[in-house]
Write a protein that holds these residues in place. Structure first.
Motif, PDB file in Angstrom:
ATOM      1  N   TYR A   1       0.861  -1.178   0.000  1.00 34.52           N
ATOM      2  CA  TYR A   1       0.000   0.000   0.000  1.00 34.52           C
ATOM      3  C   TYR A   1       0.899   1.231   0.000  1.00 34.52           C
ATOM      4  CZ  TYR A   1      -3.876  -3.085   1.292  1.00 34.52           C
ATOM      5  OH  TYR A   1      -4.827  -4.085   1.309  1.00 34.52           O
ATOM      6  N   ILE A   2       0.583   2.203  -0.834  1.00 36.29           N
ATOM      7  CA  ILE A   2       1.353   3.441  -0.888  1.00 36.29           C
ATOM      8  C   ILE A   2       0.429   4.591  -0.513  1.00 36.29           C
ATOM      9  CG2 ILE A   2       2.776   4.978  -2.281  1.00 36.29           C
ATOM     10  CD1 ILE A   2       3.472   2.656  -4.063  1.00 36.29           C
ATOM     11  N   THR A   3       0.763   5.269   0.580  1.00 41.25           N
ATOM     12  CA  THR A   3      -0.066   6.387   1.047  1.00 41.25           C
ATOM     13  C   THR A   3       0.321   7.674   0.319  1.00 41.25           C
ATOM     14  OG1 THR A   3       1.433   7.036   2.844  1.00 41.25           O
ATOM     15  CG2 THR A   3      -0.185   5.310   3.325  1.00 41.25           C
ATOM     16  N   GLY A   4      -0.493   8.691   0.505  1.00 42.43           N
ATOM     17  CA  GLY A   4      -0.167  10.008  -0.035  1.00 42.43           C
ATOM     18  C   GLY A   4      -0.976  10.369  -1.270  1.00 42.43           C
ATOM     19  N   SER A   5      -0.975  11.640  -1.583  1.00 40.67           N
ATOM     20  CA  SER A   5      -1.759  12.167  -2.698  1.00 40.67           C
ATOM     21  C   SER A   5      -1.005  11.954  -4.013  1.00 40.67           C
ATOM     22  CB  SER A   5      -2.041  13.658  -2.462  1.00 40.67           C
ATOM     23  OG  SER A   5      -2.814  14.185  -3.509  1.00 40.67           O
ATOM     24  N   TYR A   6      -1.247  10.822  -4.650  1.00 42.91           N
ATOM     25  CA  TYR A   6      -0.504  10.464  -5.848  1.00 42.91           C
ATOM     26  C   TYR A   6      -0.864  11.333  -7.050  1.00 42.91           C
ATOM     27  CZ  TYR A   6      -4.825   7.895  -6.879  1.00 42.91           C
ATOM     28  OH  TYR A   6      -6.134   7.552  -7.104  1.00 42.91           O
ATOM     29  N   LYS A   7      -2.009  11.997  -7.024  1.00 44.33           N
ATOM     30  CA  LYS A   7      -2.438  12.797  -8.169  1.00 44.33           C
ATOM     31  C   LYS A   7      -1.507  13.985  -8.428  1.00 44.33           C
ATOM     32  CE  LYS A   7      -7.303  11.498  -7.798  1.00 44.33           C
ATOM     33  NZ  LYS A   7      -8.692  11.974  -7.587  1.00 44.33           N
ATOM     34  N   LYS A   8      -0.768  14.400  -7.402  1.00 41.08           N
ATOM     35  CA  LYS A   8       0.143  15.541  -7.575  1.00 41.08           C
ATOM     36  C   LYS A   8       1.529  15.094  -8.046  1.00 41.08           C
ATOM     37  CE  LYS A   8       2.157  15.604  -2.913  1.00 41.08           C
ATOM     38  NZ  LYS A   8       2.403  16.391  -1.690  1.00 41.08           N
ATOM     39  N   TYR A   9       1.736  13.791  -8.173  1.00 38.09           N
ATOM     40  CA  TYR A   9       3.065  13.278  -8.515  1.00 38.09           C
ATOM     41  C   TYR A   9       3.469  13.735  -9.908  1.00 38.09           C
ATOM     42  CZ  TYR A   9       6.863   9.879  -8.971  1.00 38.09           C
ATOM     43  OH  TYR A   9       8.090   9.271  -9.145  1.00 38.09           O
ATOM     44  N   LYS A  10       4.714  14.154 -10.046  1.00 45.68           N
ATOM     45  CA  LYS A  10       5.183  14.725 -11.307  1.00 45.68           C
ATOM     46  C   LYS A  10       5.176  13.713 -12.447  1.00 45.68           C
ATOM     47  CE  LYS A  10      10.048  13.787 -10.278  1.00 45.68           C
ATOM     48  NZ  LYS A  10      11.410  14.372 -10.091  1.00 45.68           N
ATOM     49  N   SER A  11       5.326  12.414 -12.115  1.00 43.23           N
ATOM     50  CA  SER A  11       5.349  11.367 -13.150  1.00 43.23           C
ATOM     51  C   SER A  11       4.092  10.522 -13.089  1.00 43.23           C
ATOM     52  CB  SER A  11       6.594  10.486 -12.983  1.00 43.23           C
ATOM     53  OG  SER A  11       7.775  11.253 -13.028  1.00 43.23           O
ATOM     54  N   ILE A  12       2.952  11.158 -12.881  1.00 42.30           N
ATOM     55  CA  ILE A  12       1.702  10.435 -12.662  1.00 42.30           C
ATOM     56  C   ILE A  12       1.333   9.551 -13.852  1.00 42.30           C
ATOM     57  CG2 ILE A  12       0.369  12.460 -13.398  1.00 42.30           C
ATOM     58  CD1 ILE A  12      -0.715   9.758 -10.854  1.00 42.30           C
ATOM     59  N   GLU A  13       1.546  10.023 -15.081  1.00 45.37           N
ATOM     60  CA  GLU A  13       1.183   9.224 -16.249  1.00 45.37           C
ATOM     61  C   GLU A  13       2.055   7.976 -16.349  1.00 45.37           C
ATOM     62  OE1 GLU A  13      -1.479   9.687 -17.981  1.00 45.37           O
ATOM     63  OE2 GLU A  13      -1.913  11.443 -16.729  1.00 45.37           O
ATOM     64  N   GLN A  14       3.325   8.115 -16.065  1.00 45.86           N
ATOM     65  CA  GLN A  14       4.221   6.957 -16.064  1.00 45.86           C
ATOM     66  C   GLN A  14       3.841   6.003 -14.958  1.00 45.86           C
ATOM     67  OE1 GLN A  14       8.362   7.943 -15.564  1.00 45.86           O
ATOM     68  NE2 GLN A  14       9.055   5.817 -15.748  1.00 45.86           N
ATOM     69  N   LEU A  15       3.472   6.551 -13.810  1.00 49.50           N
ATOM     70  CA  LEU A  15       3.078   5.731 -12.666  1.00 49.50           C
ATOM     71  C   LEU A  15       1.876   4.865 -13.012  1.00 49.50           C
ATOM     72  CD1 LEU A  15       2.874   6.870  -8.982  1.00 49.50           C
ATOM     73  CD2 LEU A  15       0.871   5.854 -10.028  1.00 49.50           C
ATOM     74  N   LYS A  16       0.873   5.444 -13.664  1.00 47.48           N
ATOM     75  CA  LYS A  16      -0.340   4.704 -14.005  1.00 47.48           C
ATOM     76  C   LYS A  16      -0.051   3.537 -14.949  1.00 47.48           C
ATOM     77  CE  LYS A  16      -3.575   8.585 -13.477  1.00 47.48           C
ATOM     78  NZ  LYS A  16      -4.491   9.519 -14.190  1.00 47.48           N
ATOM     79  N   LYS A  17       0.969   3.686 -15.795  1.00 46.04           N
ATOM     80  CA  LYS A  17       1.276   2.662 -16.783  1.00 46.04           C
ATOM     81  C   LYS A  17       1.967   1.448 -16.179  1.00 46.04           C
ATOM     82  CE  LYS A  17       1.755   5.935 -20.645  1.00 46.04           C
ATOM     83  NZ  LYS A  17       2.699   6.555 -21.608  1.00 46.04           N
ATOM     84  N   ILE A  18       2.722   1.658 -15.092  1.00 46.10           N
ATOM     85  CA  ILE A  18       3.558   0.566 -14.586  1.00 46.10           C
ATOM     86  C   ILE A  18       3.092   0.007 -13.248  1.00 46.10           C
ATOM     87  CG2 ILE A  18       5.569   1.517 -15.780  1.00 46.10           C
ATOM     88  CD1 ILE A  18       6.620   2.426 -13.047  1.00 46.10           C
ATOM     89  N   ILE A  19       1.992   0.507 -12.690  1.00 47.18           N
ATOM     90  CA  ILE A  19       1.566   0.034 -11.374  1.00 47.18           C
ATOM     91  C   ILE A  19       1.169  -1.439 -11.445  1.00 47.18           C
ATOM     92  CG2 ILE A  19      -0.780   0.923 -11.732  1.00 47.18           C
ATOM     93  CD1 ILE A  19      -0.867   1.423  -8.698  1.00 47.18           C
ATOM     94  N   PRO A  20       1.810  -2.300 -10.662  1.00 46.95           N
ATOM     95  CA  PRO A  20       1.484  -3.734 -10.704  1.00 46.95           C
ATOM     96  C   PRO A  20       0.228  -4.063  -9.898  1.00 46.95           C
ATOM     97  CG  PRO A  20       3.316  -3.348  -9.211  1.00 46.95           C
ATOM     98  CD  PRO A  20       2.983  -2.014  -9.821  1.00 46.95           C
ATOM     99  N   ASP A  21      -0.246  -5.301 -10.053  1.00 49.70           N
ATOM    100  CA  ASP A  21      -1.490  -5.715  -9.400  1.00 49.70           C
ATOM    101  C   ASP A  21      -1.383  -5.779  -7.885  1.00 49.70           C
ATOM    102  OD1 ASP A  21      -2.701  -5.934 -11.852  1.00 49.70           O
ATOM    103  OD2 ASP A  21      -2.287  -8.086 -12.057  1.00 49.70           O
ATOM    104  N   ASN A  22      -0.163  -5.950  -7.363  1.00 51.17           N
ATOM    105  CA  ASN A  22      -0.007  -6.084  -5.908  1.00 51.17           C
ATOM    106  C   ASN A  22       0.346  -4.755  -5.232  1.00 51.17           C
ATOM    107  OD1 ASN A  22       2.552  -5.952  -7.015  1.00 51.17           O
ATOM    108  ND2 ASN A  22       3.445  -7.467  -5.607  1.00 51.17           N
TER     109      ASN A  22
END
Length: 335
Positions: free
Chosen positions: A199-220
């Motif tokens: 589990y990763i806490t925090g406001s991820y929507k403000k992350y500078k690499s949000i689009e890259q993050l969405k592409k690589i987030i694994p199922d776990n």
């Protein structure tokens, strides 16, 4: 000036901050002084103007003999340093972070102004509270007077919550700041089996690499988003282990204090400051995804051992904090 351990005897004292921070709340309670938090959601310039006026009006009205303030904000520290002789109070600045060492040689005029203000406040405050020896030595070298006081282990509401779940749960305490290896943790999670969940806490929507993050987030991996305080504590308390990683040296992370308070084994960054202070109950990792994943596996392999070590560490840190707190109280009595 009239202090006693655990609070003030006679002096009017207040703690002023422009950010509602757990460290400030805990220390204000420990010194038994009034906690005053001024907040504004305006943009930076108007925020500084509004909060400066509110602060000065309050100080003039209540006439404290001693003010504690949190830095950040550096502007708050500057204003209180400038007016302390005019209004007539002693000033203790809690400088737990915000030194920006990586920008000290920058040619950017913004950083030049920042460090000029920073050095001024360090010299003019009666005392500056810092979290480690390196920062104390730095403040003293500028002609200031520093005392070391790490964070007080927080009092959390969910310390006895039982942990019962099928998967091995790790919570990565994050604010999605530049000093946190977000993408590396995602890559590490992809190397783990579905036996593990992060589990990763925090406001991820403000992350500078949000689009890259969405592409690589694994199922776990689960992004919790920003959690209200109670839900945040429940998330930490229900985890098997907590992970807090910063690339910043000379920084002690709030999440690691929370882990110790909850008795949770830890995966921490391998900075010298972190390893020296949180010296047991943890594994220390570089930013390499393979090493992060390997340390998670190692931690669960001997998790009961790490749980025992965290309990030992908690007792040691509480005793050490009480000693350092008493030293500051004695210094305040002599001021």
């Amino acid at each position: 000036m009239g202090f006693r351990v655990g609070g003030l005897m006679t002096s009017k004292s207040i703690w002023i901050t422009w950010e509602d921070h757990r460290r400030s709340r805990e220390l204000a309670a420990a010194f038994a002084c009034e906690y005053v938090c001024f907040i504004s959601k305006r943009n930076r310039f108007f925020r500084y103007v509004i909060l400066s006026i509110k602060t000065l009006k309050y100080v003039v009205k209540c006439k404290p003999s001693l003010i504690f303030c949190q830095n950040p904000s550096i502007i708050l520290a500057l204003i209180l340093c400038f007016y302390k002789k005019i209004i007539g109070y002693k000033l203790v600045v809690d400088r737990h972070s915000n030194f920006k060492f990586d920008s000290r040689k920058s040619l950017n005029p913004i950083w030049f102004v920042f460090h000029f203000i920073s050095n001024f406040s360090l010299k003019k405050a009666d005392f500056t509270i810092v979290t480690n020896q390196y920062l104390k030595d730095f403040v003293d070298s500028l002609g200031g007077c520093a005392f070391i006081l790490p964070d007080k282990l927080p009092s959390l509401d969910c310390t006895t919550l039982p942990v019962h779940h099928k998967r091995k749960e790790v919570t990565f305490i994050s604010t999605f700041s530049d000093d946190e290896p977000i993408l590396e943790v995602l890559s590490a999670a992809s190397l783990l089996s579905n036996e593990y969940i992060i589990y990763i806490t925090g406001s991820y929507k403000k992350y500078k690499s949000i689009e890259q993050l969405k592409k690589i987030i694994p199922d776990n991996v689960v992004l919790t988003g920003f959690l209200p305080e109670h839900d945040y504590q429940l998330r930490l308390a229900s985890s098997d282990a907590l992970m807090v990683i910063t690339t910043l040296e000379y920084t002690l992370t709030c999440g690691a204090y929370e882990a110790v308070a909850l008795g949770k084994p830890m995966i921490l960054g391998n900075t010298k400051t972190i390893m020296e202070y949180f010296n047991k109950g943890a594994l220390y990792t570089s930013l390499t995804p393979s090493e992060i994943a390997e340390n998670i596996i190692k931690l669960f392999r001997d998790i009961e051992l790490f749980q025992d070590q965290v309990s030992e560490l908690r007792a040691e840190l509480e005793a050490d904090w009480n000693i350092k707190f008493s030293q500051i109280v004695r210094a305040l009595n002599e001021m």
